[in-house]
Enzyme design. Structure first.
Site, PDB file in Angstrom:
ATOM      1  N   ASN A 130       0.940  -1.378   0.021  1.00 20.82           N
ATOM      2  CA  ASN A 130      -0.445   0.174  -0.441  1.00 20.82           C
ATOM      3  C   ASN A 130       1.032   0.637  -0.044  1.00 20.82           C
ATOM      4  O   ASN A 130       0.634   2.310  -0.614  1.00 20.82           O
ATOM      5  CB  ASN A 130      -1.038  -0.008   1.329  1.00 20.82           C
ATOM      6  CG  ASN A 130      -0.288  -0.453   2.326  1.00 20.82           C
ATOM      7  OD1 ASN A 130       0.658  -1.479   2.197  1.00 20.82           O
ATOM      8  ND2 ASN A 130      -0.510   0.435   3.582  1.00 20.82           N
ATOM      9  N   CYS A 133      -3.147   4.673   7.738  1.00 19.30           N
ATOM     10  CA  CYS A 133      -3.037   4.500   8.776  1.00 19.30           C
ATOM     11  C   CYS A 133      -2.341   5.207   9.994  1.00 19.30           C
ATOM     12  O   CYS A 133      -1.994   4.873  10.761  1.00 19.30           O
ATOM     13  CB  CYS A 133      -3.947   3.273   8.884  1.00 19.30           C
ATOM     14  SG  CYS A 133      -4.482   2.121   7.279  1.00 19.30           S
TER      15      CYS A 133
END
Length: 404
Positions: free
Chosen positions: A155, A328
């Site tokens: 990611n 995140c």
């Protein structure tokens, strides 16, 4: 062209208008609002039919049987369900798990939790381009290894792991293989009739579907068993209880249907835009590409600009929605754990920016981005004493910095 420009598609995507329109038909009294588990009336039957159609659309994109798709609240839950579910079910065979240091936190923290429960986890370090060395993976496999979890696309840096070969290695040894495919679904072809993958996690919101919905693929042949983590009414063949959110499931189905139709041409377009962006900034002095363009997904470009603080660069680029690291972990000032796992020093990891492109990115936006980045880097380096020392030929690695 509207500012700010959104270049953080790997964090989330806007819902495609076609998806939003479809979802609206499953909310109000005028639409299909029933509970798919209500078997005694038409409201329930219609909702169940809508879920069945969406389940088929999700399965179609990845070459699965619709009965292998379990709906969850997102990829984080899918990762938890896959790893904890398989570990708990197969723990009599062994308690050893293999994963990599560059996985998403949803995989790493799940493994950490299992370590607290008595499992042993091996964390593989990737090569400097982010790719796992398959010889190291093979060497880590033991008789008591029950599960390998290695993602498809990273990611942060976008590199693609060789999940086909890893699947073969696992199947030959009777080890279950879980793949986090959050960042690859809808971007790379996935055919689970060919891949020897046993469990695969997906989400809706990374491919223009709604947030709060995901799925876990659970292979039927050979049959993979997992222990439920959410208990209740026995929905989703007992693997994941909870009333199915029909509007979100329908949205995810429609997003996957669109991805199947448009993926090939869209990825070609985005590869062109990503290359245009890289070609526009690669001749800046002391700029480093993180990952691997050849073995990378066309939507992500992760770049480090030496002697520029990542946070100050993001502030300077306030007309661009970009990130350093993943969403995140973007609240912490720690440098990206993914880049550090590649062996990068803290300073360079701190100066990294992830540009992620998507369906609504235009050539005009990319050209504006190139210009803005070049200007901002120049300005920030003019202010940097480190840059000045570097230009004067000082070797900054030899300097003893005073602590104060």
């Amino acid at each position: 062209m509207k500012l700010p420009i959104y270049l953080d598609y790997s964090a989330t995507t806007p819902v495609d208008p076609r998806v939003a329109e479809k979802m609206m038909q499953f909310l109000t009294m005028d639409g299909t609002f029933g509970n798919p588990a209500s078997r005694s009336h038409r409201f329930g039957w219609q909702a169940e039919e809508a879920v069945d159609i969406a389940r088929n659309q999700v399965a179609d994109l990845i070459g699965a049987d619709p009965r292998e798709i379990v709906f969850t609240s997102g990829a984080t839950e899918s990762d938890n369900l896959a790893i904890k579910g398989a570990a708990n079910f197969y723990q009599k065979k062994g308690k050893h798990i293999i994963t990599s240091k560059t996985e998403h936190k949803a995989v790493l923290d799940t493994c950490r939790q299992l370590e607290r429960e008595g499992f042993e986890v091996t964390y593989l370090a990737p090569q400097s381009n982010g790719i796992i060395d398959l010889k190291e993976l093979e060497a880590a496999m033991r008789d008591d290894t029950i599960l390998v979890s290695i993602m498809h696309v990273n990611n942060e840096i976008g590199v693609v792991q060789d999940i086909a070969t890893i699947g073969e290695m696992c199947r030959a040894r009777g080890i279950i293989y879980h793949v986090d495919a959050t960042q690859s679904v809808g971007k790379l072809p996935i055919d689970l009739t060919q891949l020897k993958v046993d469990l695969m996690s997906f989400t809706g919101h990374k491919i223009y579907g709604p947030k709060g919905i995901g799925a876990l693929y659970v292979r039927r042949k050979p049959r993979i068993r997992i222990e439920a983590q959410m208990h209740g009414g026995g929905h989703e063949r007992g693997m994941r209880s909870g009333t199915l959110p029909v509007h979100q499931i329908v949205g995810m189905g429609e997003a996957y249907r669109i991805a199947k139709e448009e993926m090939a041409s869209e990825m070609e377009r985005l590869r062109g835009l990503r290359n245009r962006l890289w070609n526009g900034i690669k001749d800046i002095e002391e700029v480093y590409l993180n990952g691997d363009l050849e073995q990378g997904v066309p939507t992500i470009l992760n770049v480090s600009f030496n002697y520029v603080e990542g946070e100050s660069l993001i502030m300077a680029l306030k007309d661009l929605a970009v990130s350093s690291g993943s969403a995140c972990t973007s609240a912490s000032l720690e440098p990206s754990y993914v880049l550090r796992a590649l062996g990068m020093n803290d300073e360079l990891a701190h100066s990294s920016i992830r540009f992620s492109l998507g369906r609504f990115t235009t050539e005009e936006e990319i050209d504006y981005t190139i210009e803005l980045v070049r200007k901002s880097i120049g300005r920030l380096r003019d202010l940097s004493p480190l840059w000045e020392m570097f230009k004067q030929g000082v070797d900054l690695t030899t300097i003893e910095w005073a602590h104060h």
